[in-house]
Structure formats: C-alpha cells, structure tokens
Design a protein around this motif. Structure first.
Motif, PDB file in Angstrom:
ATOM      1  N   THR A  95      28.203   2.526  13.366  1.00 47.47           N
ATOM      2  CA  THR A  95      29.392   2.099  14.097  1.00 47.47           C
ATOM      3  C   THR A  95      29.008   1.066  15.146  1.00 47.47           C
ATOM      4  O   THR A  95      27.863   1.020  15.610  1.00 47.47           O
ATOM      5  N   GLU A  96      29.960   0.222  15.502  1.00 44.51           N
ATOM      6  CA  GLU A  96      29.709  -0.815  16.508  1.00 44.51           C
ATOM      7  C   GLU A  96      30.973  -1.032  17.327  1.00 44.51           C
ATOM      8  O   GLU A  96      32.070  -1.162  16.772  1.00 44.51           O
ATOM      9  N   VAL A  97      30.829  -1.058  18.661  1.00 43.94           N
ATOM     10  CA  VAL A  97      31.952  -1.269  19.560  1.00 43.94           C
ATOM     11  C   VAL A  97      31.794  -2.618  20.246  1.00 43.94           C
ATOM     12  O   VAL A  97      30.741  -2.904  20.828  1.00 43.94           O
ATOM     13  N   PHE A 100      35.047  -0.623  32.336  1.00 46.27           N
ATOM     14  CA  PHE A 100      35.510   0.640  32.885  1.00 46.27           C
ATOM     15  C   PHE A 100      35.215   1.778  31.909  1.00 46.27           C
ATOM     16  O   PHE A 100      35.224   2.942  32.268  1.00 46.27           O
ATOM     17  N   LEU A 101      34.946   1.393  30.686  1.00 45.49           N
ATOM     18  CA  LEU A 101      34.783   2.344  29.600  1.00 45.49           C
ATOM     19  C   LEU A 101      33.448   2.077  28.910  1.00 45.49           C
ATOM     20  O   LEU A 101      33.098   0.938  28.640  1.00 45.49           O
ATOM     21  N   LYS A 102      32.691   3.124  28.638  1.00 48.15           N
ATOM     22  CA  LYS A 102      31.414   2.961  27.947  1.00 48.15           C
ATOM     23  C   LYS A 102      31.634   2.873  26.440  1.00 48.15           C
ATOM     24  O   LYS A 102      32.556   3.483  25.901  1.00 48.15           O
ATOM     25  N   ALA A 103      30.757   2.132  25.792  1.00 49.31           N
ATOM     26  CA  ALA A 103      30.834   2.018  24.331  1.00 49.31           C
ATOM     27  C   ALA A 103      30.673   3.393  23.686  1.00 49.31           C
ATOM     28  O   ALA A 103      31.275   3.673  22.637  1.00 49.31           O
ATOM     29  N   GLU A 104      29.884   4.262  24.306  1.00 52.03           N
ATOM     30  CA  GLU A 104      29.670   5.602  23.758  1.00 52.03           C
ATOM     31  C   GLU A 104      30.968   6.401  23.674  1.00 52.03           C
ATOM     32  O   GLU A 104      31.159   7.205  22.763  1.00 52.03           O
ATOM     33  N   THR A 105      31.874   6.157  24.636  1.00 54.27           N
ATOM     34  CA  THR A 105      33.154   6.883  24.637  1.00 54.27           C
ATOM     35  C   THR A 105      33.999   6.471  23.434  1.00 54.27           C
ATOM     36  O   THR A 105      34.609   7.311  22.764  1.00 54.27           O
ATOM     37  N   VAL A 106      34.045   5.161  23.169  1.00 56.25           N
ATOM     38  CA  VAL A 106      34.795   4.675  22.005  1.00 56.25           C
ATOM     39  C   VAL A 106      34.123   5.133  20.724  1.00 56.25           C
ATOM     40  O   VAL A 106      34.785   5.547  19.763  1.00 56.25           O
ATOM     41  N   ASN A 107      32.812   5.077  20.700  1.00 53.66           N
ATOM     42  CA  ASN A 107      32.061   5.482  19.517  1.00 53.66           C
ATOM     43  C   ASN A 107      32.329   6.950  19.176  1.00 53.66           C
ATOM     44  O   ASN A 107      32.440   7.329  18.009  1.00 53.66           O
ATOM     45  N   LYS A 108      32.468   7.769  20.224  1.00 53.57           N
ATOM     46  CA  LYS A 108      32.752   9.184  20.008  1.00 53.57           C
ATOM     47  C   LYS A 108      34.109   9.374  19.331  1.00 53.57           C
ATOM     48  O   LYS A 108      34.273  10.246  18.474  1.00 53.57           O
ATOM     49  N   LEU A 109      35.076   8.532  19.712  1.00 54.14           N
ATOM     50  CA  LEU A 109      36.394   8.609  19.084  1.00 54.14           C
ATOM     51  C   LEU A 109      36.320   8.212  17.611  1.00 54.14           C
ATOM     52  O   LEU A 109      37.066   8.742  16.782  1.00 54.14           O
ATOM     53  N   LEU A 110      35.416   7.306  17.276  1.00 53.95           N
ATOM     54  CA  LEU A 110      35.287   6.847  15.889  1.00 53.95           C
ATOM     55  C   LEU A 110      34.675   7.908  14.987  1.00 53.95           C
ATOM     56  O   LEU A 110      35.024   8.015  13.810  1.00 53.95           O
ATOM     57  N   VAL A 146      29.669  -1.738   8.232  1.00 56.67           N
ATOM     58  CA  VAL A 146      29.651  -1.333   9.636  1.00 56.67           C
ATOM     59  C   VAL A 146      31.080  -1.034  10.084  1.00 56.67           C
ATOM     60  O   VAL A 146      31.974  -1.869   9.930  1.00 56.67           O
ATOM     61  N   LEU A 147      31.281   0.172  10.616  1.00 61.56           N
ATOM     62  CA  LEU A 147      32.584   0.556  11.157  1.00 61.56           C
ATOM     63  C   LEU A 147      32.687  -0.020  12.568  1.00 61.56           C
ATOM     64  O   LEU A 147      31.957   0.383  13.470  1.00 61.56           O
ATOM     65  N   LYS A 148      33.598  -0.971  12.762  1.00 62.09           N
ATOM     66  CA  LYS A 148      33.678  -1.695  14.028  1.00 62.09           C
ATOM     67  C   LYS A 148      34.990  -1.405  14.747  1.00 62.09           C
ATOM     68  O   LYS A 148      36.033  -1.228  14.117  1.00 62.09           O
ATOM     69  N   ALA A 149      34.898  -1.395  16.073  1.00 62.46           N
ATOM     70  CA  ALA A 149      36.080  -1.298  16.921  1.00 62.46           C
ATOM     71  C   ALA A 149      36.032  -2.446  17.915  1.00 62.46           C
ATOM     72  O   ALA A 149      35.106  -2.538  18.724  1.00 62.46           O
ATOM     73  N   VAL A 150      36.997  -3.348  17.823  1.00 67.52           N
ATOM     74  CA  VAL A 150      37.108  -4.457  18.769  1.00 67.52           C
ATOM     75  C   VAL A 150      38.117  -4.036  19.832  1.00 67.52           C
ATOM     76  O   VAL A 150      39.291  -3.834  19.537  1.00 67.52           O
ATOM     77  N   VAL A 151      37.643  -3.898  21.075  1.00 67.11           N
ATOM     78  CA  VAL A 151      38.413  -3.227  22.120  1.00 67.11           C
ATOM     79  C   VAL A 151      38.739  -4.170  23.273  1.00 67.11           C
ATOM     80  O   VAL A 151      37.864  -4.877  23.774  1.00 67.11           O
TER      81      VAL A 151
END
Length: 240
Positions: free
Chosen positions: A37-39, A48-58, A100-105
């Motif tokens: 995964t990649e944020v 304000f938000l860590k990449a790990e937090t978004v990654n956890k949601l994924l 790669v599972l990506k989240a563009v935030v």
C-alpha cells in the motif's frame, strides 16, 4: 461478387487479436496480486494525519493484502472508509498497474481554532469542525464567544479571507463572536480591538482596515487607539 477477400479476413483477424489481447490483459490485471500500500498526500498543508493512519484504514478489513487479487478488493468501500476520516477532505483509492494499492489524500484545511466549554477543535475551510492533531498545530485565529449565533458559512467566509491574505493572516490572531452576532478581533502586535461588526461587506471592511493600518503605521498612531471600528464601509472610526 466476392465477400471474403484477403483484406476482409485480415481485418477480422486483427479485430479478434485486439479483443483477445484486451481480454487477456484485463484478466491479468484483475488477478494481479496486491504488492503493498502507498499513501500520497497532496496540497501544501502540514501533515495533521500520519500515513500510517490512512494505511490502517486501507488494510483494516484486508489484513493479508498480498494474498488478494485486485478483483477481490472493494475499492469503493475502501475509498468511502478513508473519506470518513475526520481530517480528510477527499481521498481517491485505486490499484496501480504494478499492483500497488494507493490512496491519494487531500487533508482538510484548518482556518480557525475554537475554545469552548466542551474543549477545543478546528474550523475547516468549509466551516465544519475538524479535530486537533497530535502531529501538528496550525497557527490560525482563536475563535471564542457565541459561535452558534453566526451562520457557519459567514464565519468561515471571514476566516477564509483572513487565511488567504498574507497581511491578515499574520496580524489577526483572535475572533470573538458577540451575543448579537458581531465580531470583535484581536491584533498580534497592538492592544486595540477591531470592531468588525456583523458578517457583511467582508472584503470591503478588510480593505478599509488594511488601508488604515498602512497609514497609521507611517503616522505612528496605532498605539493611541483602543478600538478600530470597521462597521461603516466608507470610513474607519477610531476610539482612543
């Protein structure tokens, strides 16, 4: 009259080949394993938000991602889950061609910070509440008073105007909402109060204030005033 000519046969074969290759590529793409995964954060905001937090949601409901095929992922559900995070304005979730599972935030943008009896929180650029972050503290005006008596759209318009103007953002450090809906503002370097009045003629009032400030700095008179009244759009009234 010949219907099947060599040209027609070649055309049919080419079309069949294209369909086959497309179907083969689609099949391989759908059954491609998820590698990681990649944020990616977009915009100029501090994190304000860590990449790990978004990654956890994924990966929350897909703990063993490497055993999953792309076709088995519910991307719409994942995207909805990420977008429900209180600090995220918008997120796009997709799988790249290399698996790669990506989240563009895009994070929310805080433009004010409220202090009341329930605690403290930010107001974002759309006038909605946004929680504080453990990672970064935004330097935005402190909002106090009766914030519920002002429409959130009008209050956020005032705060957006301050946030987008370099001079105002540097100088306006506090906004108090009075019971009648008027705003009283505080300046960073001087003790006078800015009586902004109601949330109307916002641009005009701020232009008047900036023009007054520039002239008063040259005249060295800013220390003499207690209140700068911006209620009247054609003039600035000062009280000593």
């Amino acid at each position: 009259m010949k219907i099947l000519t060599w040209t027609n046969i070649r055309l049919v074969l080419m079309i069949a080949l294209v369909i086959f290759l497309y179907s083969f590529a689609s099949f391989r793409n759908e059954h491609r394993k998820i590698k990681k995964t990649e944020v990616i954060f977009v915009g100029e905001n501090k994190l304000f938000l860590k990449a790990e937090t978004v990654n956890k949601l994924l990966i929350e409901k897909n703990r063993d991602l490497k055993t999953l095929n792309k076709v088995d992922l519910d991307l719409n559900k994942l995207e909805k889950s990420v977008n429900q995070q209180d600090m995220i304005q918008k997120a796009d979730v997709f799988v790249s061609v290399d698996g790669v599972l990506k989240a563009v935030v895009q994070q929310k943008t805080p433009i004010g910070r409220v202090f009341d009896e329930t605690g403290s929180f930010y107001i974002d650029s759309e006038g909605n509440s946004m929680p504080l972050s453990e990672n970064y503290t935004a330097r935005v005006p402190l909002i106090s008073g009766e914030i519920n008596v002002v429409k959130k759209e009008k209050l956020s318009e005032v705060l957006r105007t301050i946030d987008r103007d370099e001079f105002l953002k540097k100088n306006i450090i506090g906004v108090q909402v009075l019971p009648n809906g008027s705003l009283m503002m505080a300046n960073r370097n001087y003790d006078y109060r800015i009586d902004f009045g109601r949330t109307i003629n916002i641009d005009r009032k701020f232009k008047n204030y900036k023009a007054f400030f520039q002239k008063a700095v040259l005249d060295s008179t800013l220390d003499k005033y207690r209140v700068i009244n911006l209620k009247f759009t054609k003039q600035v009234v000062c009280i000593k």
